[in-house]
Design a protein around this motif. Structure first.
Motif, mmCIF file in Angstrom:
data_model
loop_
_atom_site.group_PDB
_atom_site.id
_atom_site.type_symbol
_atom_site.label_atom_id
_atom_site.label_comp_id
_atom_site.label_asym_id
_atom_site.label_seq_id
_atom_site.Cartn_x
_atom_site.Cartn_y
_atom_site.Cartn_z
ATOM 1 N N HIS A 116 0.942 -1.257 -0.500
ATOM 2 C CA HIS A 116 0.596 0.343 -0.009
ATOM 3 C C HIS A 116 0.915 1.312 0.610
ATOM 4 C CE1 HIS A 116 0.572 1.545 4.440
ATOM 5 N NE2 HIS A 116 0.624 0.298 4.372
ATOM 6 N N ASP A 169 4.600 -4.727 3.293
ATOM 7 C CA ASP A 169 4.003 -3.875 4.537
ATOM 8 C C ASP A 169 4.998 -2.996 5.893
ATOM 9 O OD1 ASP A 169 2.745 -1.394 5.580
ATOM 10 O OD2 ASP A 169 0.937 -3.087 5.443
ATOM 11 N N ASP A 177 6.245 2.475 7.444
ATOM 12 C CA ASP A 177 4.806 2.382 6.765
ATOM 13 C C ASP A 177 4.032 3.436 5.536
ATOM 14 O OD1 ASP A 177 2.676 1.350 6.563
ATOM 15 O OD2 ASP A 177 1.437 2.122 8.678
ATOM 16 N N GLU A 190 -5.951 1.722 1.928
ATOM 17 C CA GLU A 190 -5.118 0.814 3.396
ATOM 18 C C GLU A 190 -6.000 1.247 4.408
ATOM 19 O OE1 GLU A 190 -3.195 -1.731 5.512
ATOM 20 O OE2 GLU A 190 -2.659 0.056 5.654
ATOM 21 N N GLU A 191 -4.924 2.148 5.055
ATOM 22 C CA GLU A 191 -5.086 2.647 6.328
ATOM 23 C C GLU A 191 -6.072 2.649 6.906
ATOM 24 O OE1 GLU A 191 -2.366 2.410 7.814
ATOM 25 O OE2 GLU A 191 -0.703 3.403 7.050
HETATM 26 ZN ZN LIG Z 1 1.119 -0.408 6.462
#
Ligand SMILES: [Zn+2]
Length: 424
Positions: free
Chosen positions: A244, A322, A262, A294-295
């Motif tokens: 992501h 990730d 991240d 994604e988050e």
């Molecule tokens: Zn992540």
């Protein structure tokens, strides 16, 4: 499942076909770019995620990847709360800073005004006359400091629970001593503001809190970015790499969450792999998907699984990456227990290449973009590296903080495993 072929064993023993190594300087520049201020934390303020998607599309184009549809983008949309303007707090006239001194709860509503502050501890809650005085008050103009009620043995836990759920209808709640200021985006407004302060950023005696928080709401259009290197022998079988590219964005116009580990790190490894396979055409078709959103709840990958651009049953294996910037302590594999033979083969690759100190097994988990693929029956692993790095969803997850100490080894392990999966 495919058995380990003698050719694959040869490959493992002698490293045949591993002429091209990873490119660490490319990976560093890629992470630096994705974390730069021009990308606004790859979230919803100034459409930072779109800036990142354009960058990834540019890299796919440069490597000569093929789009799966008319172009590299797959569009989707969803509602989001975001903070493009003011997020300003003063405590008794002294400014404190979003992301560094405090964070808001996900979906914190707009807030403007000056509020009194009351500390609520177990002594107050257990003293009935004090408690009755508190509940008799109109608390609309107050913030309650409530951290002393949490995790304590209390004589009147039901009163504490009522206060912690803001049953007293205060304007908002305050928690102190929160060492890691960890944030997440939200699709919905929270019912009331909660402010989490770092130890040391909240003086022992505060009487007054002044706030200007501008929360905004929109239906946000975003996109997955997808490219492919066609297979030489089995173009209709697919290996899929995913990572992501979105992160948390900004908390007001001055605070950026760069999201280096991240997941700029995972995107960089995915792009490095894309470059590698473009130069070393694989037997299977290899697809690269940079997921959006994604988050906020795995929305990009969920959308792809619901609207796949290749038949899901033709995906031989999917590898989601990730948090890929460390590795000193090894690699963790989510879904290892679901695909034990492939987990064994991964460990074999690791031993053959003498790459990482440990390969740890985990079961299923709904914690990244592999999840909806697994649920749809696609064999998949989610890889994350472990090491001495403790920034997560905070403003200090920066390019400068990364070491990438085991990046070369991790890259080769992922590549060897994927090659083995293709019988190469
Ligand atoms: Zn992540």
């Amino acid at each position: 499942m495919r058995k380990l072929t003698s050719l694959a064993l040869l490959y493992l023993l002698y490293g045949l076909g591993s002429a091209q190594a990873q490119d660490i300087s490319y990976v560093r520049s890629c992470i630096k770019t994705l974390c730069s201020n021009d990308f606004y934390g790859r979230g919803y303020v100034n459409n930072g995620d779109k800036v990142a998607a354009n960058f990834i599309r540019g890299e796919f184009t440069k490597f000569g990847l093929k789009p799966l549809g008319d172009n590299y983008f797959q569009s989707l949309g969803f509602p989001v709360i975001f903070y493009p303007d003011r997020v300003e707090i003063e405590l008794d006239g002294v400014r404190v800073f979003a992301g560094h001194d405090f964070i808001m709860n996900p979906g914190c509503p707009s807030l403007k005004g000056t509020f009194k502050v009351i500390r609520v501890d177990s002594a107050l809650v257990d003293n009935s006359s004090e408690y009755n005085k508190l509940i008799a008050k109109n608390l609309k103009g107050y913030f309650l400091i409530v951290d002393e009620l949490k995790g304590k043995k209390l004589l009147r836990p039901e009163r504490a629970k009522f206060i912690l759920n803001n049953g007293l209808k205060a304007k908002g709640l305050i928690y102190r001593n929160n060492e890691a200021l960890v944030w997440s985006p939200s699709m919905d407004f929270a019912d009331y503001p909660i402010l989490y302060f770092k130890k040391g950023s909240f003086p022992s005696l505060v009487l007054k809190l002044e706030a200007k928080i501008d929360a905004a709401h929109k239906v946000h259009g975003t996109q997955n970015v997808i490219g492919m290197v066609p297979g030489k022998l089995y173009p209709d079988s697919f290996i899929v790499f995913t990572a992501h590219y979105d992160h948390l964005g900004m908390m007001g116009s001055n605070t950026i969450f760069p999201g280096a580990n991240d997941n700029a790190s995972g995107v960089a490894m995915m792009l490095d792999l894309a470059n590698y396979y473009a130069k070393n055409p694989p037997p299977y078709s290899v697809v690269f998907i940079a997921f959006a959103a994604e988050e906020i709840g795995l929305l990009g990958s969920m959308y792809f699984v619901q609207n796949p651009l290749i038949e899901l049953k033709k995906i031989s294996f999917l590898i989601n990456m990730d948090l890929m910037s460390t590795g000193d302590e090894g690699l963790t594999v989510v879904n290892a227990t679901e695909f034990p033979q492939w987990f064994d083969n991964l460990k074999l690759c690791n031993i053959a290449g003498n790459y990482l100190p440990d390969i740890a097994s985990r079961g299923k988990a709904q914690n990244s973009d592999h999840y909806f693929f697994t649920e749809a029956g696609v064999p998949s692993f989610f890889f994350y590296l472990r090491g001495n790095y403790h920034h997560y969803h905070d403003v200090d997850d920066t390019y400068e903080a990364l070491t990438l100490s085991k990046y070369p080894e991790a890259f080769k392990l992922v590549r060897d495993f994927a090659n083995m999966r293709m019988g190469k």
